[in-house]
Motif scaffolding. Structure first.
Motif, PDB file in Angstrom:
ATOM      1  N   SER A 112       1.256  -1.089   0.670  1.00  0.00           N
ATOM      2  CA  SER A 112      -0.178   0.030  -0.111  1.00  0.00           C
ATOM      3  C   SER A 112       0.574   1.216   0.456  1.00  0.00           C
ATOM      4  CB  SER A 112      -0.742   0.189   0.989  1.00  0.00           C
ATOM      5  OG  SER A 112      -1.783  -0.884   1.024  1.00  0.00           O
ATOM      6  N   ALA A 113       1.837   1.411   0.671  1.00  0.00           N
ATOM      7  CA  ALA A 113       2.698   2.607   0.884  1.00  0.00           C
ATOM      8  C   ALA A 113       3.013   2.355  -0.647  1.00  0.00           C
ATOM      9  CB  ALA A 113       3.801   2.271   1.520  1.00  0.00           C
ATOM     10  N   GLN A 114       3.434   1.658  -1.665  1.00  0.00           N
ATOM     11  CA  GLN A 114       4.323   1.371  -2.514  1.00  0.00           C
ATOM     12  C   GLN A 114       3.866   2.242  -3.340  1.00  0.00           C
ATOM     13  OE1 GLN A 114       5.657  -2.102  -4.438  1.00  0.00           O
ATOM     14  NE2 GLN A 114       6.792  -1.248  -5.906  1.00  0.00           N
ATOM     15  N   ARG A 115       1.552   1.486  -3.249  1.00  0.00           N
ATOM     16  CA  ARG A 115       1.260   2.482  -4.792  1.00  0.00           C
ATOM     17  C   ARG A 115       0.999   3.624  -4.379  1.00  0.00           C
ATOM     18  NH1 ARG A 115      -1.267  -2.707  -3.037  1.00  0.00           N
ATOM     19  NH2 ARG A 115      -2.702  -1.988  -1.680  1.00  0.00           N
ATOM     20  N   SER A 116       0.924   4.143  -3.421  1.00  0.00           N
ATOM     21  CA  SER A 116       0.379   5.341  -2.365  1.00  0.00           C
ATOM     22  C   SER A 116       1.711   6.110  -2.765  1.00  0.00           C
ATOM     23  CB  SER A 116       0.412   5.236  -1.174  1.00  0.00           C
ATOM     24  OG  SER A 116       1.895   5.621  -0.207  1.00  0.00           O
ATOM     25  N   GLY A 117       2.656   5.703  -3.643  1.00  0.00           N
ATOM     26  CA  GLY A 117       3.894   6.426  -3.993  1.00  0.00           C
ATOM     27  C   GLY A 117       5.277   6.656  -2.475  1.00  0.00           C
ATOM     28  N   VAL A 118       5.322   6.339  -1.757  1.00  0.00           N
ATOM     29  CA  VAL A 118       5.977   6.903  -0.516  1.00  0.00           C
ATOM     30  C   VAL A 118       7.170   6.372  -1.371  1.00  0.00           C
ATOM     31  CG1 VAL A 118       6.770   6.267   1.842  1.00  0.00           C
ATOM     32  CG2 VAL A 118       4.299   6.704   1.312  1.00  0.00           C
ATOM     33  N   GLY A 119       8.258   7.358  -0.952  1.00  0.00           N
ATOM     34  CA  GLY A 119       9.740   7.238  -2.215  1.00  0.00           C
ATOM     35  C   GLY A 119      10.971   7.729  -0.355  1.00  0.00           C
ATOM     36  N   LYS A 120       9.816   7.656   0.774  1.00  0.00           N
ATOM     37  CA  LYS A 120      11.112   6.796   2.283  1.00  0.00           C
ATOM     38  C   LYS A 120      10.133   5.898   3.269  1.00  0.00           C
ATOM     39  CE  LYS A 120      12.901  12.051   1.838  1.00  0.00           C
ATOM     40  NZ  LYS A 120      13.615  12.850   2.121  1.00  0.00           N
ATOM     41  N   LEU A 121      10.854   5.257   3.378  1.00  0.00           N
ATOM     42  CA  LEU A 121      10.087   4.253   4.006  1.00  0.00           C
ATOM     43  C   LEU A 121      10.894   3.075   4.997  1.00  0.00           C
ATOM     44  CD1 LEU A 121       7.318   2.517   4.885  1.00  0.00           C
ATOM     45  CD2 LEU A 121       8.349   0.386   3.021  1.00  0.00           C
ATOM     46  N   SER A 122      11.498   3.783   6.585  1.00  0.00           N
ATOM     47  CA  SER A 122      12.256   2.878   7.313  1.00  0.00           C
ATOM     48  C   SER A 122      11.304   1.924   7.963  1.00  0.00           C
ATOM     49  CB  SER A 122      12.889   4.002   7.584  1.00  0.00           C
ATOM     50  OG  SER A 122      12.215   4.799   8.428  1.00  0.00           O
ATOM     51  N   PHE A 123      12.369   0.992   8.029  1.00  0.00           N
ATOM     52  CA  PHE A 123      12.379   0.061   9.138  1.00  0.00           C
ATOM     53  C   PHE A 123      12.389   0.241  10.414  1.00  0.00           C
ATOM     54  CE2 PHE A 123      11.889  -2.192   5.120  1.00  0.00           C
ATOM     55  CZ  PHE A 123      10.175  -2.127   5.218  1.00  0.00           C
ATOM     56  N   VAL A 124      11.597   0.222  11.584  1.00  0.00           N
ATOM     57  CA  VAL A 124      12.553   0.951  12.988  1.00  0.00           C
ATOM     58  C   VAL A 124      12.684  -0.938  13.448  1.00  0.00           C
ATOM     59  CG1 VAL A 124      12.143   1.562  14.757  1.00  0.00           C
ATOM     60  CG2 VAL A 124      11.267   2.645  13.041  1.00  0.00           C
ATOM     61  N   THR A 125      13.652  -1.005  14.290  1.00  0.00           N
ATOM     62  CA  THR A 125      13.889  -2.137  15.420  1.00  0.00           C
ATOM     63  C   THR A 125      14.248  -2.017  16.526  1.00  0.00           C
ATOM     64  OG1 THR A 125      15.609  -2.568  14.532  1.00  0.00           O
ATOM     65  CG2 THR A 125      13.983  -3.731  13.467  1.00  0.00           C
ATOM     66  N   LEU A 126      14.319  -2.613  17.149  1.00  0.00           N
ATOM     67  CA  LEU A 126      15.148  -2.366  18.784  1.00  0.00           C
ATOM     68  C   LEU A 126      15.922  -3.337  19.262  1.00  0.00           C
ATOM     69  CD1 LEU A 126      11.793  -3.068  20.644  1.00  0.00           C
ATOM     70  CD2 LEU A 126      12.237  -1.084  19.874  1.00  0.00           C
ATOM     71  N   GLN A 127      16.683  -3.126  19.985  1.00  0.00           N
ATOM     72  CA  GLN A 127      18.018  -3.437  19.831  1.00  0.00           C
ATOM     73  C   GLN A 127      17.881  -4.472  21.062  1.00  0.00           C
ATOM     74  OE1 GLN A 127      21.083  -0.680  21.536  1.00  0.00           O
ATOM     75  NE2 GLN A 127      22.852  -2.546  21.062  1.00  0.00           N
ATOM     76  N   GLN A 128      18.437  -5.335  20.683  1.00  0.00           N
ATOM     77  CA  GLN A 128      17.946  -6.556  21.866  1.00  0.00           C
ATOM     78  C   GLN A 128      19.346  -6.473  23.055  1.00  0.00           C
ATOM     79  OE1 GLN A 128      18.140 -10.483  19.916  1.00  0.00           O
ATOM     80  NE2 GLN A 128      16.003  -9.802  18.427  1.00  0.00           N
TER      81      GLN A 128
END
Length: 136
Positions: free
Chosen positions: A120-136
């Motif tokens: 959905s984000a790609q179809r909407s034209g989002v150019g900047k998508l980042s994944f957020v993870t937690l440090q273990q």
């Protein structure tokens, strides 16, 4: 010193093995291995810098897209149905073209729901998508 040739009347068999072709094959294989071995062991040693974990600078051009354990998307802590997520993201981009989307997904969420949100984000034209993870 004299050389004795086999007589015609004696039927003797030659008991020697001709090793010249075997030596030729061995030398060719040796040359092939000598040439190819350095190509297989190329290593680039890089000393990476070590840093401590830092907090990202606050940015007003960030929207947080999160997916809970049930696979339901939320945009900036507001529940958004998956069917209307694409239009919401388009509206965000129209208001702020420099917007960056941070994707927070619960580790119990099914990958299918994460993939649908990303599509959905790609179809909407989002150019900047980042994944957020937690440090273990």
């Amino acid at each position: 010193m004299s050389i004795q040739l086999p007589n015609d009347d004696e039927s003797s068999e030659m008991s020697e093995i001709n090793v010249t072709p075997l030596v030729d094959v061995m030398l060719v294989l040796l040359v092939v291995f000598i040439v190819t071995t350095p190509l297989l062991t190329q290593v680039v040693r890089v000393k990476l810098p070590k840093t401590e974990q830092t907090e990202p600078a606050p940015d007003k051009h960030i929207a947080i897209l999160s997916i809970n354990a049930q696979g339901e998307p939320q945009l900036d802590d507001k529940p958004v149905p998956l069917a209307s997520l694409e239009t919401e993201l388009k509206a965000l981009q129209e208001r702020d073209p420099d917007i960056s989307i941070q994707l927070h997904a619960d580790k119990a969420a099914v990958f299918e729901s994460v993939a649908k949100v990303m599509a959905s984000a790609q179809r909407s034209g989002v150019g900047k998508l980042s994944f957020v993870t937690l440090q273990q």
